[in-house]
Structure formats: C-alpha cells, structure tokens
Design a protein around this motif. Structure first.
Motif, PDB file in Angstrom:
ATOM      1  N   SER A 182       0.833  -1.207   0.000  1.00 37.62           N
ATOM      2  CA  SER A 182       0.000   0.000   0.000  1.00 37.62           C
ATOM      3  C   SER A 182       0.866   1.255   0.000  1.00 37.62           C
ATOM      4  O   SER A 182       0.578   2.235  -0.702  1.00 37.62           O
ATOM      5  CB  SER A 182      -0.923   0.000   1.222  1.00 37.62           C
ATOM      6  N   ARG A 183       1.939   1.222   0.767  1.00 41.01           N
ATOM      7  CA  ARG A 183       2.851   2.363   0.829  1.00 41.01           C
ATOM      8  C   ARG A 183       3.525   2.593  -0.523  1.00 41.01           C
ATOM      9  O   ARG A 183       3.626   3.741  -0.987  1.00 41.01           O
ATOM     10  CB  ARG A 183       3.894   2.134   1.922  1.00 41.01           C
ATOM     11  N   TRP A 184       3.968   1.513  -1.170  1.00 43.37           N
ATOM     12  CA  TRP A 184       4.620   1.649  -2.474  1.00 43.37           C
ATOM     13  C   TRP A 184       3.654   2.198  -3.514  1.00 43.37           C
ATOM     14  O   TRP A 184       4.036   3.015  -4.345  1.00 43.37           O
ATOM     15  CB  TRP A 184       5.174   0.300  -2.916  1.00 43.37           C
ATOM     16  N   ALA A 185       2.398   1.747  -3.455  1.00 40.47           N
ATOM     17  CA  ALA A 185       1.401   2.246  -4.411  1.00 40.47           C
ATOM     18  C   ALA A 185       1.169   3.741  -4.212  1.00 40.47           C
ATOM     19  O   ALA A 185       1.061   4.502  -5.186  1.00 40.47           O
ATOM     20  CB  ALA A 185       0.090   1.476  -4.241  1.00 40.47           C
ATOM     21  N   GLU A 186       1.127   4.179  -2.950  1.00 40.24           N
ATOM     22  CA  GLU A 186       0.928   5.596  -2.662  1.00 40.24           C
ATOM     23  C   GLU A 186       2.138   6.415  -3.069  1.00 40.24           C
ATOM     24  O   GLU A 186       2.010   7.460  -3.728  1.00 40.24           O
ATOM     25  CB  GLU A 186       0.650   5.781  -1.167  1.00 40.24           C
ATOM     26  N   GLN A 187       3.328   5.933  -2.702  1.00 37.85           N
ATOM     27  CA  GLN A 187       4.548   6.652  -3.060  1.00 37.85           C
ATOM     28  C   GLN A 187       4.737   6.715  -4.569  1.00 37.85           C
ATOM     29  O   GLN A 187       5.242   7.704  -5.104  1.00 37.85           O
ATOM     30  CB  GLN A 187       5.762   5.979  -2.421  1.00 37.85           C
ATOM     31  N   GLY A 188       4.339   5.645  -5.250  1.00 35.65           N
ATOM     32  CA  GLY A 188       4.570   5.563  -6.684  1.00 35.65           C
ATOM     33  C   GLY A 188       3.503   6.211  -7.531  1.00 35.65           C
ATOM     34  O   GLY A 188       3.591   6.174  -8.765  1.00 35.65           O
ATOM     35  N   ALA A 189       2.518   6.837  -6.918  1.00 30.80           N
ATOM     36  CA  ALA A 189       1.434   7.457  -7.678  1.00 30.80           C
ATOM     37  C   ALA A 189       1.933   8.446  -8.740  1.00 30.80           C
ATOM     38  O   ALA A 189       1.383   8.492  -9.851  1.00 30.80           O
ATOM     39  CB  ALA A 189       0.455   8.134  -6.718  1.00 30.80           C
ATOM     40  N   PRO A 190       2.968   9.254  -8.476  1.00 31.19           N
ATOM     41  CA  PRO A 190       3.456  10.173  -9.518  1.00 31.19           C
ATOM     42  C   PRO A 190       4.003   9.470 -10.759  1.00 31.19           C
ATOM     43  O   PRO A 190       4.158  10.100 -11.810  1.00 31.19           O
ATOM     44  CB  PRO A 190       4.573  10.953  -8.805  1.00 31.19           C
ATOM     45  N   LEU A 191       4.296   8.175 -10.644  1.00 24.48           N
ATOM     46  CA  LEU A 191       4.865   7.434 -11.768  1.00 24.48           C
ATOM     47  C   LEU A 191       3.803   6.881 -12.716  1.00 24.48           C
ATOM     48  O   LEU A 191       4.137   6.382 -13.795  1.00 24.48           O
ATOM     49  CB  LEU A 191       5.721   6.275 -11.252  1.00 24.48           C
ATOM     50  N   LYS A 192       2.547   6.975 -12.322  1.00 23.72           N
ATOM     51  CA  LYS A 192       1.487   6.415 -13.166  1.00 23.72           C
ATOM     52  C   LYS A 192       1.458   7.114 -14.524  1.00 23.72           C
ATOM     53  O   LYS A 192       1.436   8.342 -14.610  1.00 23.72           O
ATOM     54  CB  LYS A 192       0.130   6.558 -12.477  1.00 23.72           C
ATOM     55  N   GLY A 193       1.495   6.313 -15.577  1.00 24.24           N
ATOM     56  CA  GLY A 193       1.472   6.848 -16.933  1.00 24.24           C
ATOM     57  C   GLY A 193       2.813   7.294 -17.463  1.00 24.24           C
ATOM     58  O   GLY A 193       2.933   7.649 -18.643  1.00 24.24           O
ATOM     59  N   VAL A 194       3.845   7.274 -16.629  1.00 21.58           N
ATOM     60  CA  VAL A 194       5.178   7.707 -17.066  1.00 21.58           C
ATOM     61  C   VAL A 194       5.747   6.684 -18.046  1.00 21.58           C
ATOM     62  O   VAL A 194       5.708   5.473 -17.792  1.00 21.58           O
ATOM     63  CB  VAL A 194       6.117   7.880 -15.854  1.00 21.58           C
TER      64      VAL A 194
END
Length: 301
Positions: A182-194
């Motif tokens: 869950s933490r990785w998904a939240e932290q990685g949100a800016p990477l979505k679509g990159v």
C-alpha cells in the motif's frame, strides 16, 4: 535419560528431518533466499546459487552448485524457463530425489502465480522468448505474496514440527508486505502513466504495478544485446513517443542506456535486478524501496 533421547529421536524422524536439523534450502535466486529467511528464520539453512550482478538466464551448472543441491531438502526456483539453461542439469546431476520435478522438495514459484507478457507466437527467431510468460515475477507484489503462501505450505510439509512457526511467520510477513505494498502504491502514484524504456524486460511486473508505460526495450530481441542500429532506431522513436526514464538492471552494462540518455536527455538509472543489487536492497522490502527511490528521483530530475 536414554528413553527420553529415543523418544525425541523418534519424534524427529516422524517429522521427516533428523533431530535438531534445519531445513537445507537451495535458492536459485536471491529473492527466493530472502523469502525463505522471512518465513523460516533459524529453521532453515539457505544457500543462494546466484547474485544480483549475474544474468540468471546464463548461469553454468558448476560442480559447486551440484554439490549444494545434493544436500537440499527444498529447492526454490522461479521456473517459467528462467533457469532452464542450468537448473535441470543441477537437479539431475545432484542425484537428490527430494528436488526432482514433481517432488515436494522442488518449488517453481511461477507455477503458483499469474504471469504477464505470455507470447501468442512462439518463435525462437524472435529472440529468447519465454513461452509461459515473463519470468521476473519477483517484481510483482502480488506474485511475491502468492509465492510466500506456497512456500510456507511446502516448508510445513517438509518440516511438520515447525508448522506453527511457519504459519506465524507467514502471517507476520503478510501483514508487513500488505502494508508495504500500500505504501509503495501511494509513493509511486506520480509514476502512473510515465513512459519508460528498459534494457531487458526485468521490471515489467513493477511497471504494471505502478501503472508505468513501457515504450521500448534496448534489446532488439529478448536476450540479444543492444546494437548500434537498434539504438539509433530508438533515438528516432523518441521523437514520436518519448520515454521519460531509461532503466537497466544491476547486471547490464551501462553504456547503451547512457548513450541513449545523452542524446534524449531522459535520465538513465540502474535498478537492482534482485535482492543485493544495490547497497540498500538487502531484502525484498529494501529491493522495492530502492527501486521506488530511484524511479522517483529520475522523474524529479
């Protein structure tokens, strides 16, 4: 006293292991060695056959590997043809019945998890194609959890005396892994679509988890090293569909990704191929933390 010793010995033999013996585990790769340590603790002696700076597709069946496999109660490998060039020979030459195909002591984790990038056409002219899908499953958080479930079950069957400890350790790992995911998904949100280019398809499961979009590979075909003509094609492709990050693993040469980075200004980074690929990736949790840290830093740059 002798009676007590005989009772203890009988109980140990009934459990399938000699008295006071740890489970001897042969792990084909560091990620599985790390997972065994999470679930077994002191109940297992773990030998890891490869490192994060080796291409696991190209390992040789050395006598030292065969000797270690000969002692194993359990061999844990990826499967999905990841170790097809060496592990079958290690198994057969070891003469160890416990770790042969179909036996309780031989676990291919890929057989127990969903796989991506399963090809619709099997043609070796297309390169080192894996017919049952991408084998780099340790970069999928869900795949790791499913692998842990099966591994705990195998350990309990091989070492029934430790089944309560394996259940407790699995529950603890599951709780920590769920929170970390869950933490990785939240932290990685800016990477979505990159958009991203990777050297080899090592990180496809991670990119899928993060919602990143793979636009190309530095390899012209799977398993074929980058060529100058292919790199020039990628340079032209960048004009139409540019990648924001270029990724290689800890066992790939830096030169191809850096060549493309210099000409496109997209940052080129190295991610650990597996546990131990960087100083801060000492276990599975650290491996994911290290990858997220580097990807986010590259995006920020």
């Amino acid at each position: 006293m002798k009676t007590l010793i005989r009772i203890a010995l009988a109980a140990s033999l009934a459990a399938g292991l000699p008295a006071s013996a740890a489970v001897e585990v042969f792990a084909c790769a560091p990620e599985w060695g790390s997972l065994v340590k999470e679930l077994a603790g002191e109940r297992a002696n773990v030998y890891v056959a490869t490192t994060a700076i080796q291409d696991i597709h190209r390992i040789q069946a050395r006598p030292s590997l065969i000797a270690r496999a000969r002692m194993a109660d359990l061999a844990v490998c990826t499967g999905a043809e990841q170790e097809v060039g060496w592990m079958p020979l290690v198994r057969t030459q070891s003469g160890n019945e416990k770790i042969q195909l179909g036996m309780l002591g031989y676990l291919e984790v890929a057989n127990h998890v969903p796989r991506i990038e399963v090809p619709t056409v099997i043609d070796r002219a297309l390169g080192d194609v894996h017919p049952v899908g991408n084998p780099h499953i340790h970069w999928g958080p869900r795949q790791i959890q499913l692998g842990a479930n099966e591994l705990a079950r195998r350990l309990s069957q091989i070492d029934p005396a430790g089944s309560a400890e394996y259940r407790q350790r699995l529950a603890d790992f599951t709780s920590r892994w769920s929170a970390a995911t869950s933490r990785w998904a939240e932290q990685g949100a800016p990477l979505k679509g990159v958009t991203v280019i990777q050297h080899h398809r090592n990180f496809s499961y991670l990119f899928e988890f993060l919602g990143m979009r793979l636009v190309a590979s530095l390899e012209p075909k799977p398993g074929v090293e980058p060529t100058s003509s292919h790199l020039n094609e990628l340079l032209l492709q960048q004009q139409a569909d540019p990648a924001r990050i270029i990724v290689r693993s800890s066992y790939h040469a830096a030169a191809p990704s850096e060549w493309l980075s210099e000409r496109t200004k997209a940052p080129a980074i190295m991610l650990p191929a597996t546990v131990g690929g960087t100083e801060d990736s000492r276990d599975l949790f650290g491996m994911y933390d290290a990858a997220l840290k580097r990807l986010l830093a590259a995006l920020g740059s």
